[in-house]
Design a protein around this motif. Sequence first.
Motif, PDB file in Angstrom:
ATOM      1  N   VAL A  50       0.706 -15.138 -22.192  1.00  0.00           N
ATOM      2  CA  VAL A  50       1.964 -14.611 -21.632  1.00  0.00           C
ATOM      3  C   VAL A  50       1.863 -14.531 -20.113  1.00  0.00           C
ATOM      4  CG1 VAL A  50       2.596 -13.221 -23.654  1.00  0.00           C
ATOM      5  CG2 VAL A  50       1.122 -12.215 -21.875  1.00  0.00           C
ATOM      6  N   THR A  51       2.990 -14.363 -19.466  1.00  0.00           N
ATOM      7  CA  THR A  51       3.012 -14.109 -18.028  1.00  0.00           C
ATOM      8  C   THR A  51       3.097 -12.602 -17.833  1.00  0.00           C
ATOM      9  OG1 THR A  51       4.150 -16.183 -17.700  1.00  0.00           O
ATOM     10  CG2 THR A  51       4.234 -14.605 -15.871  1.00  0.00           C
ATOM     11  N   GLU A  52       2.084 -12.061 -17.153  1.00  0.00           N
ATOM     12  CA  GLU A  52       2.014 -10.617 -16.983  1.00  0.00           C
ATOM     13  C   GLU A  52       2.987 -10.173 -15.885  1.00  0.00           C
ATOM     14  OE1 GLU A  52      -1.969  -8.632 -17.377  1.00  0.00           O
ATOM     15  OE2 GLU A  52      -1.504  -8.026 -15.332  1.00  0.00           O
ATOM     16  N   VAL A  53       3.912  -9.302 -16.248  1.00  0.00           N
ATOM     17  CA  VAL A  53       4.867  -8.754 -15.282  1.00  0.00           C
ATOM     18  C   VAL A  53       4.423  -7.353 -14.863  1.00  0.00           C
ATOM     19  CG1 VAL A  53       7.261  -7.976 -14.994  1.00  0.00           C
ATOM     20  CG2 VAL A  53       6.775 -10.127 -16.201  1.00  0.00           C
ATOM     21  N   ASP A  54       3.970  -6.565 -15.829  1.00  0.00           N
ATOM     22  CA  ASP A  54       3.568  -5.176 -15.574  1.00  0.00           C
ATOM     23  C   ASP A  54       2.507  -4.791 -16.611  1.00  0.00           C
ATOM     24  OD1 ASP A  54       3.316  -2.456 -15.228  1.00  0.00           O
ATOM     25  OD2 ASP A  54       5.403  -1.982 -15.697  1.00  0.00           O
ATOM     26  N   PRO A  55       1.241  -4.698 -16.193  1.00  0.00           N
ATOM     27  CA  PRO A  55       0.162  -4.470 -17.167  1.00  0.00           C
ATOM     28  C   PRO A  55       0.130  -3.055 -17.757  1.00  0.00           C
ATOM     29  CG  PRO A  55      -0.730  -4.477 -14.929  1.00  0.00           C
ATOM     30  CD  PRO A  55       0.720  -4.882 -14.823  1.00  0.00           C
ATOM     31  N   THR A  56       0.844  -2.109 -17.159  1.00  0.00           N
ATOM     32  CA  THR A  56       0.767  -0.720 -17.623  1.00  0.00           C
ATOM     33  C   THR A  56       1.267  -0.593 -19.062  1.00  0.00           C
ATOM     34  OG1 THR A  56       1.151   0.002 -15.370  1.00  0.00           O
ATOM     35  CG2 THR A  56       1.410   1.660 -17.083  1.00  0.00           C
ATOM     36  N   ASP A 115       0.816  -1.209   0.000  1.00  0.00           N
ATOM     37  CA  ASP A 115       0.000   0.000   0.000  1.00  0.00           C
ATOM     38  C   ASP A 115       0.851   1.261   0.000  1.00  0.00           C
ATOM     39  OD1 ASP A 115      -2.423  -1.345  -0.025  1.00  0.00           O
ATOM     40  OD2 ASP A 115      -2.384  -1.627   2.150  1.00  0.00           O
ATOM     41  N   GLY A 116       0.821   1.971  -1.110  1.00  0.00           N
ATOM     42  CA  GLY A 116       1.332   3.333  -1.174  1.00  0.00           C
ATOM     43  C   GLY A 116       2.794   3.525  -0.844  1.00  0.00           C
ATOM     44  N   ARG A 156      -0.816  -2.760  -5.547  1.00  0.00           N
ATOM     45  CA  ARG A 156      -1.301  -3.443  -4.346  1.00  0.00           C
ATOM     46  C   ARG A 156      -1.437  -4.930  -4.660  1.00  0.00           C
ATOM     47  NH1 ARG A 156      -5.617   0.282  -4.661  1.00  0.00           N
ATOM     48  NH2 ARG A 156      -5.089   2.301  -3.758  1.00  0.00           N
ATOM     49  N   ASP A 157      -1.636  -5.731  -3.651  1.00  0.00           N
ATOM     50  CA  ASP A 157      -1.746  -7.182  -3.852  1.00  0.00           C
ATOM     51  C   ASP A 157      -2.906  -7.558  -4.776  1.00  0.00           C
ATOM     52  OD1 ASP A 157       0.483  -8.130  -2.533  1.00  0.00           O
ATOM     53  OD2 ASP A 157      -0.501  -7.998  -0.575  1.00  0.00           O
ATOM     54  N   ASP A 158      -3.972  -6.766  -4.774  1.00  0.00           N
ATOM     55  CA  ASP A 158      -5.136  -7.096  -5.612  1.00  0.00           C
ATOM     56  C   ASP A 158      -4.984  -6.602  -7.052  1.00  0.00           C
ATOM     57  OD1 ASP A 158      -5.494  -4.382  -5.459  1.00  0.00           O
ATOM     58  OD2 ASP A 158      -7.438  -4.454  -4.429  1.00  0.00           O
ATOM     59  N   GLY A 159      -3.820  -6.057  -7.398  1.00  0.00           N
ATOM     60  CA  GLY A 159      -3.592  -5.606  -8.778  1.00  0.00           C
ATOM     61  C   GLY A 159      -3.945  -4.145  -9.010  1.00  0.00           C
ATOM     62  N   SER A 160      -4.634  -3.509  -8.060  1.00  0.00           N
ATOM     63  CA  SER A 160      -4.924  -2.078  -8.207  1.00  0.00           C
ATOM     64  C   SER A 160      -3.647  -1.286  -7.885  1.00  0.00           C
ATOM     65  CB  SER A 160      -6.082  -1.681  -7.293  1.00  0.00           C
ATOM     66  OG  SER A 160      -5.727  -1.897  -5.945  1.00  0.00           O
ATOM     67  N   ARG A 161      -3.702   0.007  -8.115  1.00  0.00           N
ATOM     68  CA  ARG A 161      -2.468   0.785  -8.024  1.00  0.00           C
ATOM     69  C   ARG A 161      -2.628   2.040  -7.174  1.00  0.00           C
ATOM     70  NH1 ARG A 161      -1.430   0.849 -14.523  1.00  0.00           N
ATOM     71  NH2 ARG A 161      -3.698   0.780 -14.486  1.00  0.00           N
TER      72      ARG A 161
END
Length: 331
Positions: A251-257, A23-24, A99-104
């Motif tokens: 693919v294996t997602e490393v960074d969705p941005t 978190d943050g 965050r652990d849930d994938g949100s940012r």
Amino acid sequence: DALGPTVVIGEILVEIMAKSRGDGFLEPIELIGPYPSGAPAIFIDQCAKIGGSAAIVASVGDDDFGRINIERLRSDGADISAISVSPDYPTGSAFVRYRDDGSRDFVYNIGKSAAALVSLTVEAQALLARAGHLHVMGTAFAIPGVWEMTDHAIGVIKQRGGSVSLDPNLRKELLGHGQTRERFARLVDAADLVLPSGDELFVAAGVEGETAAITALLARGVTEIALKRGEHGSTFFGADGTRLDCPAFRVTEVDPTGAGDCFGGAYVACRRLGMPAFQALEYANAAGARNVTMQGPMEGAASRKQLDEFIAVTPKNSTSLDTAARGQARK
Ligand code: ATP
Ligand code: MG
């Protein structure tokens, strides 16, 4: 591409990422960056790198954060003539932690950075006067003057016989502000191609439900919709009722941005290079999928050769959600 380059107007940023999830930024943590970023910059970098003629109207500071962006865009083949350099303000930045849930969580410096100084400079006017396509990105409307610049640019491009695409990735909070909803509706009306993701389809169309939203957009003069479905791939809808589903690469997602921006850059470039929709979708899916395998928002942007290699070795997810659902319905 014959009419002139694809142009995007908006923010160039650096992204600095937390190496750990959590978190943050409330305690000292390890960070990695700066990475070149900003949705319009990622879009135009991918557009140029795959072989499209591409240019950006933006502003950076006279600092290393600005320089890494300009250098990346230049070396990937984008026209950087309309990037202005502010002597007074720093390049925009975004600190990001997943965050652990994938949100940012984000800490942004955009509104008080050089990114907010983007304007129709002499160089930007000269670029628009020879442009063939304008790609409009919702993220850029966090900068107030971008509405007026975009209206002007749409007028100039359409006058030249050019076309307009829209990625309606507008922050939802903005839609409640003043004239934003009407202005956004005018953008949708001006767009030839719309590239929504998830609920953005309904926001753009002003109706719920996929079929209703697609019908509504086509009725408003949009001739082509490329719907992004993350790990479920993408779907093309044409004015003549054509629908093409393209499954995602596995693919294996490393960074969705940046997936959506790379998808858009590849799709617009391929269509403007004259490719049929199914081929443009395949390259766009590959560009989005390849980008999520790499840390950093723009790091996975790829050349056509790199995408051909990626496509050759990467299996696809067997079905998109929707195809699966329709299969069920037939049983
Ligand atoms: P962003 O999250 O960057 O805002 P977006 O929501 O606009 O992106 P997405 O649908 O997430 O767009 O991604 C664009 C395209 O990239 C997808 O249509 C898909 O082809 C590809 N893609 C994204 N994520 C994945 C994934 N996890 N696996 C495979 N392909 C992916
Ligand atoms: Mg998006």
